[in-house]
Motif scaffolding. Structure first.
Motif, mmCIF file in Angstrom:
data_model
loop_
_atom_site.group_PDB
_atom_site.id
_atom_site.type_symbol
_atom_site.label_atom_id
_atom_site.label_comp_id
_atom_site.label_asym_id
_atom_site.label_seq_id
_atom_site.Cartn_x
_atom_site.Cartn_y
_atom_site.Cartn_z
ATOM 1 N N LYS A 102 -74.108 -19.645 -8.893
ATOM 2 C CA LYS A 102 -73.587 -19.948 -7.554
ATOM 3 C C LYS A 102 -73.445 -18.695 -6.705
ATOM 4 O O LYS A 102 -73.204 -18.792 -5.495
ATOM 5 N N TYR A 103 -73.567 -17.523 -7.309
ATOM 6 C CA TYR A 103 -73.358 -16.277 -6.567
ATOM 7 C C TYR A 103 -74.471 -16.076 -5.545
ATOM 8 O O TYR A 103 -75.659 -16.219 -5.854
ATOM 9 N N ARG A 104 -74.072 -15.740 -4.308
ATOM 10 C CA ARG A 104 -75.029 -15.564 -3.218
ATOM 11 C C ARG A 104 -74.881 -14.186 -2.556
ATOM 12 O O ARG A 104 -75.135 -14.042 -1.368
ATOM 13 N N GLY A 105 -74.467 -13.205 -3.336
ATOM 14 C CA GLY A 105 -74.400 -11.852 -2.815
ATOM 15 C C GLY A 105 -73.133 -11.500 -2.067
ATOM 16 O O GLY A 105 -73.086 -10.473 -1.370
ATOM 17 N N GLU A 106 -72.094 -12.325 -2.180
ATOM 18 C CA GLU A 106 -70.840 -12.020 -1.500
ATOM 19 C C GLU A 106 -70.261 -10.690 -2.013
ATOM 20 O O GLU A 106 -70.438 -10.342 -3.182
ATOM 21 N N THR A 143 -66.258 -13.779 -8.255
ATOM 22 C CA THR A 143 -66.988 -14.741 -7.433
ATOM 23 C C THR A 143 -66.029 -15.346 -6.418
ATOM 24 O O THR A 143 -64.811 -15.408 -6.642
#
Length: 262
Positions: free
Chosen positions: A72-76, A98
Motif C-alpha cells: 500500500k506504500y505510495r512514497g509518502e 506507513t
C-alpha cells in the motif's frame, strides 16, 4: 570535527553532528539526521526521513530508513526514529512507517540489536531490549522495555511483546505475549516467568513470588481467561509488593487485540 571516510556519500541536506563518524562506502541520505557520538559502519545505507540520537553504534552493511515492505506504500514521507546508545549490528534492516498507521517506526534507547535482524514498518520498540541474530518482526509490532527475542524468532504483524518477557530461539509468535513471561515453540507456549531476568533487574523476592502466583493463575489453574482476570484483580488488590506488576499484566491483557498466548 566530523570523521567521514573519503569514499562515503553524504547527500546534500543531511544533518550530522560534528562528532559523528562515517565509515567507508556508507551512504547517508538527504533527510537523515545523526546525533553526537554516533558511528556508522562501512557500506551502511541510511535513507528516508530517519533520525538517530546520540552514541549509537551502527554495524557494517546496515540498512536503516528504507521504504516499508508494504504494497500500500505510495512514497509518502514517513519516518524512522532511533534513540540513544543503541547497538545495531551488521546487515540489520529497519524500515520507516506507513500512513495506514502513525507513519513512524521508533526504536528507543539502549537496545542491543544483533546481526541480520529485521524490524518492519510501524514497529515501536522500547528501551533495553535484546534482539538476537536473525530475529524478524513484521509490521505494527510493539516491543516492551527489557524484552528479549532469541535468535531466529519470527513475530506476526500487530503482535505485542510485553515488557520483561523473553522468547526462546526460533519461536514463532502469532499472539501477544504478556509482560514478565517466557515463551518458546514453533507456536509460542508459555514456560513460566522470566525469573533470571527479573532478578537481574532488581525485582524483589516478594514481587517475584507475586508474579509467580499470577502466572499460575493465568496458565496453570484451569481457568478461563475471564475467570483468571477476576482472580488477578483480587491478587493485585492484596499484594503489598508486586501490585503494580500484576496491574501491568492485567492492563496488557485487557488491551489485547489478537489474544494472548495460551
Amino acid at each position: 570535527m566530523t570523521k567521514i571516510h573519503s569514499s562515503a556519500v553524504i547527500e546534500p541536506g543531511a544533518e550530522l553532528d560534528e562528532t559523528v563518524e562515517i565509515g567507508p562506502y556508507a551512504v547517508i541520505g538527504a533527510h537523515v539526521k545523526i546525533g553526537a557520538g554516533t558511528k556508522i559502519g562501512s557500506h551502511s545505507v541510511l535513507e528516508g526521513h530517519t533520525t538517530l540520537g546520540k552514541d549509537n553504534q551502527i554495524g557494517h552493511y546496515a540498512a536503516l530508513g528504507g521504504a516499508p515492505q508494504d504494497m500500500k506504500y505510495r512514497g509518502e514521507p514517513t519516518q524512522l526514529e532511533i534513540g540513544d546508545r543503541n547497538t545495531i549490528r551488521e546487515f540489520t534492516t529497519i524500515h520507516t512507517g506507513t500512513v495506514q498507521d502513525t507513519g513512524l517506526t521508533r526504536i528507543g534507547d539502549d537496545n542491543w540489536i544483533m546481526a541480520y535482524v529485521h524490524i518492519a514498518h510501524d514497529c515501536i520498540v522500547g528501551n533495553h531490549t535484546i534482539f538476537a541474530s536473525n530475529a524478524q518482526i513484521a509490521g505494527h509490532v510493539q516491543v516492551g522495555d527489557w524484552a528479549i527475542l532469541g535468535g531466529m524468532v519470527g513475530v506476526h504483524q500487530f503482535v505485542r511483546i510485553g515488557a520483561h518477557s523473553m522468547l526462546g530461539g526460533a519461536t514463532v509468535l502469532i499472539q501477544d505475549i504478556p509482560p514478565f513471561i517466557m515463551a518458546a515453540g514453533d507456536k509460542a507456549k508459555p514456560h513460566g516467568i522470566n525469573l533470571e531476568g527479573l532478578r537481574r533487574r532488581g525485582f524483589t523476592a516478594a514481587a517475584i513470588t507475586t508474579l509467580r502466583t499470577a502466572y499460575r493463575t493465568l496458565y496453570k489453574a484451569g481457568l478461563s481467561l475471564e475467570q483468571a482476570k477476576i482472580q488477578l484483580a483480587e491478587l493485585a488488590a492484596q499484594a503489598d509488593d508486586g501490585n503494580a506488576h500484576v496491574q501491568e499484566l492485567l492492563s496488557f491483557i485487557a488491551d489485547t487485540q489478537r489474544g494472548i498466548i495460551r
